[in-house]
Design a protein around this motif. Structure first.
Motif, PDB file in Angstrom:
ATOM      1  N   GLN A  22      43.924  -3.980  50.548  1.00 45.90           N
ATOM      2  CA  GLN A  22      44.598  -4.374  49.446  1.00 45.90           C
ATOM      3  C   GLN A  22      43.838  -4.217  47.847  1.00 45.90           C
ATOM      4  OE1 GLN A  22      47.854  -3.740  48.039  1.00 45.90           O
ATOM      5  NE2 GLN A  22      47.665  -3.960  45.956  1.00 45.90           N
ATOM      6  N   ALA A  23      42.718  -5.427  48.229  1.00 48.24           N
ATOM      7  CA  ALA A  23      41.348  -5.995  46.720  1.00 48.24           C
ATOM      8  C   ALA A  23      40.654  -4.607  47.345  1.00 48.24           C
ATOM      9  CB  ALA A  23      41.125  -6.964  47.167  1.00 48.24           C
ATOM     10  N   SER A  24      40.596  -4.018  47.531  1.00 45.17           N
ATOM     11  CA  SER A  24      39.404  -2.615  47.836  1.00 45.17           C
ATOM     12  C   SER A  24      40.336  -1.414  47.120  1.00 45.17           C
ATOM     13  CB  SER A  24      39.234  -2.717  49.441  1.00 45.17           C
ATOM     14  OG  SER A  24      38.817  -3.734  49.836  1.00 45.17           O
ATOM     15  N   PHE A  25      41.720  -1.170  47.746  1.00 42.49           N
ATOM     16  CA  PHE A  25      41.949   0.101  46.461  1.00 42.49           C
ATOM     17  C   PHE A  25      42.786  -0.524  45.311  1.00 42.49           C
ATOM     18  CE2 PHE A  25      44.301   0.639  51.400  1.00 42.49           C
ATOM     19  CZ  PHE A  25      43.246   2.102  51.503  1.00 42.49           C
ATOM     20  N   GLN A  26      42.437  -1.603  45.095  1.00 43.72           N
ATOM     21  CA  GLN A  26      43.198  -2.170  43.622  1.00 43.72           C
ATOM     22  C   GLN A  26      41.661  -2.265  42.540  1.00 43.72           C
ATOM     23  OE1 GLN A  26      44.529  -6.610  43.456  1.00 43.72           O
ATOM     24  NE2 GLN A  26      46.657  -5.509  41.505  1.00 43.72           N
ATOM     25  N   GLU A  27      41.072  -2.238  43.261  1.00 45.47           N
ATOM     26  CA  GLU A  27      39.680  -2.132  42.364  1.00 45.47           C
ATOM     27  C   GLU A  27      39.356  -0.453  42.355  1.00 45.47           C
ATOM     28  OE1 GLU A  27      34.963  -3.288  42.525  1.00 45.47           O
ATOM     29  OE2 GLU A  27      36.379  -3.973  44.012  1.00 45.47           O
ATOM     30  N   ALA A  28      39.514   0.491  43.011  1.00 44.67           N
ATOM     31  CA  ALA A  28      39.216   1.278  43.260  1.00 44.67           C
ATOM     32  C   ALA A  28      40.674   2.369  42.624  1.00 44.67           C
ATOM     33  CB  ALA A  28      39.189   2.342  44.704  1.00 44.67           C
ATOM     34  N   GLY A  29      41.308   1.743  41.787  1.00 41.64           N
ATOM     35  CA  GLY A  29      42.685   2.500  41.513  1.00 41.64           C
ATOM     36  C   GLY A  29      43.488   3.021  41.803  1.00 41.64           C
ATOM     37  N   VAL A  30      43.626   3.101  43.429  1.00 40.84           N
ATOM     38  CA  VAL A  30      44.486   3.837  44.669  1.00 40.84           C
ATOM     39  C   VAL A  30      45.866   2.675  44.717  1.00 40.84           C
ATOM     40  CG1 VAL A  30      44.787   4.240  47.173  1.00 40.84           C
ATOM     41  CG2 VAL A  30      42.539   3.771  45.932  1.00 40.84           C
ATOM     42  N   GLU A  31      46.780   3.451  44.607  1.00 36.71           N
ATOM     43  CA  GLU A  31      48.560   3.121  44.507  1.00 36.71           C
ATOM     44  C   GLU A  31      48.674   3.177  46.163  1.00 36.71           C
ATOM     45  OE1 GLU A  31      53.029   4.782  42.346  1.00 36.71           O
ATOM     46  OE2 GLU A  31      51.484   6.356  43.814  1.00 36.71           O
ATOM     47  N   VAL A  32      49.015   1.896  46.106  1.00 36.02           N
ATOM     48  CA  VAL A  32      49.706   1.754  47.312  1.00 36.02           C
ATOM     49  C   VAL A  32      51.463   1.840  47.942  1.00 36.02           C
ATOM     50  CG1 VAL A  32      49.596  -0.160  49.352  1.00 36.02           C
ATOM     51  CG2 VAL A  32      47.860   0.403  48.064  1.00 36.02           C
ATOM     52  N   VAL A  33      51.796   2.948  48.395  1.00 33.85           N
ATOM     53  CA  VAL A  33      53.074   3.492  48.496  1.00 33.85           C
ATOM     54  C   VAL A  33      53.842   2.868  49.245  1.00 33.85           C
ATOM     55  CG1 VAL A  33      54.765   4.417  48.178  1.00 33.85           C
ATOM     56  CG2 VAL A  33      52.685   5.017  47.014  1.00 33.85           C
ATOM     57  N   VAL A  34      54.498   1.908  49.803  1.00 37.32           N
ATOM     58  CA  VAL A  34      55.280   1.262  51.425  1.00 37.32           C
ATOM     59  C   VAL A  34      56.448   1.603  50.391  1.00 37.32           C
ATOM     60  CG1 VAL A  34      56.239  -1.006  52.523  1.00 37.32           C
ATOM     61  CG2 VAL A  34      53.694  -1.118  50.525  1.00 37.32           C
ATOM     62  N   ALA A  35      56.762   2.062  52.112  1.00 32.35           N
ATOM     63  CA  ALA A  35      58.120   2.840  52.382  1.00 32.35           C
ATOM     64  C   ALA A  35      59.002   2.146  51.535  1.00 32.35           C
ATOM     65  CB  ALA A  35      58.582   2.716  53.819  1.00 32.35           C
ATOM     66  N   GLY A  36      59.762   2.995  50.976  1.00 31.99           N
ATOM     67  CA  GLY A  36      60.732   2.003  49.680  1.00 31.99           C
ATOM     68  C   GLY A  36      60.400   1.440  47.920  1.00 31.99           C
ATOM     69  N   LYS A  37      58.723   1.368  48.511  1.00 28.41           N
ATOM     70  CA  LYS A  37      58.769   0.358  46.873  1.00 28.41           C
ATOM     71  C   LYS A  37      56.857   0.440  46.966  1.00 28.41           C
ATOM     72  CE  LYS A  37      57.178  -3.664  50.427  1.00 28.41           C
ATOM     73  NZ  LYS A  37      57.825  -5.977  49.788  1.00 28.41           N
ATOM     74  N   VAL A  38      56.299  -0.147  45.791  1.00 25.95           N
ATOM     75  CA  VAL A  38      54.892   0.391  45.556  1.00 25.95           C
ATOM     76  C   VAL A  38      54.526  -1.064  44.992  1.00 25.95           C
ATOM     77  CG1 VAL A  38      52.854   1.663  43.348  1.00 25.95           C
ATOM     78  CG2 VAL A  38      55.917   2.448  44.344  1.00 25.95           C
ATOM     79  N   GLN A  39      53.284  -1.084  45.445  1.00 30.96           N
ATOM     80  CA  GLN A  39      52.557  -2.158  45.239  1.00 30.96           C
ATOM     81  C   GLN A  39      51.554  -1.796  43.948  1.00 30.96           C
ATOM     82  OE1 GLN A  39      50.497  -3.899  48.807  1.00 30.96           O
ATOM     83  NE2 GLN A  39      52.119  -3.654  49.981  1.00 30.96           N
ATOM     84  N   ALA A  40      51.601  -2.522  43.441  1.00 28.81           N
ATOM     85  CA  ALA A  40      49.975  -2.767  42.245  1.00 28.81           C
ATOM     86  C   ALA A  40      48.927  -2.557  42.603  1.00 28.81           C
ATOM     87  CB  ALA A  40      49.889  -3.845  41.287  1.00 28.81           C
TER      88      ALA A  40
END
Length: 263
Positions: A245-263
């Motif tokens: 999650q930290a790696s995605f966040q640093e790269a500006g990647v949106e993480v979409v979990v079924a039904g919701k979105v993580q920052a």
């Protein structure tokens, strides 16, 4: 002389079987380890590995070899975690607007996404033969099948023809599959022959979305497809681990979990 030659051929064939068995059971192995297990010289093992690679039965890596895991038949993989894949597919389909172009990777999650696209006005581009079969009769969809060499067991098209086709195309969306995602956010694959096609797809896609169920964190795979910087979003069915999650966040990647979105 002929009998001696035949004996050597039989011994080599038996060695090849033992090498493949060892790699399938224990994963990547070094030349020295295989030499000790089989009681032959490292030079003999190296010659065996060259022959087995030429036959397409393994991939040589630095100091050893690995058996590609990506050839599990599509029909078997398609029966695994179907509800999770459907949840991901439904959320991914909601990202697409009518009139857009969509590039679908190989794999069973991309196939589940294709099932969600019926009745839409879209252009779908794919190297996935099961996606093609799913959408072939849907007249509302402009369907583009990439050329290439057929991998029958996994129902995909690969090779320089596929890559050349992709260099001539551009899509609004790429939905990418994976064998696993490392904590650093690197997208991995088990099948080396698929990697150049996936990389060409990434270059052809305006927005790159990774489809990955919870089992893909960390999943598996020896070949790197891309880093997190090449992704725009990840659609999954469960929160990813903290490091990824930290790696995605640093790269500006949106993480979409079924039904919701993580920052």
């Amino acid at each position: 002389m002929e009998m001696t030659s035949n004996v050597h051929a039989v011994l080599a064939e038996r060695r090849h079987q033992l090498i493949l068995r060892a790699l399938r059971a224990g994963g990547p192995a070094a030349v020295t380890d295989l030499s000790e297990q089989l009681g032959v010289s490292p030079a003999t093992i190296r010659r065996d590995l060259v022959k087995l690679e030429e036959d397409g039965l393994l991939t040589r890596v630095h100091g050893g070899a690995v058996v590609e895991e990506g050839d599990q038949p599509f029909a078997e993989v398609a029966e695994v975690r179907v509800s999770e894949k459907d949840a991901i597919a439904e959320r991914a389909a909601a990202m697409i607007r009518d009139g857009q172009s969509v590039l679908l990777d190989i794999g069973t999650t991309a196939y589940r996404l294709a099932r969600q696209l019926h009745g839409r006005r879209l252009t779908v581009i794919t190297s996935n033969l099961v996606v093609y079969e799913e959408l072939a009769d849907d007249e509302g969809i402009e369907l583009v099948l990439l050329g290439g060499m057929v991998r029958r067991e996994y129902r995909s098209l690969v090779g320089f023809l596929t890559e050349d086709n992709l260099r001539q195309l551009h899509a609004d969306w790429l939905f990418l599959g994976t064998s696993g995602v490392r904590p650093g956010g690197q997208v991995m694959d088990t099948t080396v022959v698929e990697v150049p096609v996936k990389r060409a797809m990434i270059k052809a896609g305006e927005k790159v979305v990774l489809l990955a169920d919870a089992a893909k964190f960390p999943g598996h795979g020896m070949a790197k497809v891309c880093g997190p910087e090449d992704l725009d979003a990840v659609v999954t069915n469960a929160p990813v681990d903290a490091a990824t999650q930290a790696s995605f966040q640093e790269a500006g990647v949106e993480v979409v979990v079924a039904g919701k979105v993580q920052a």
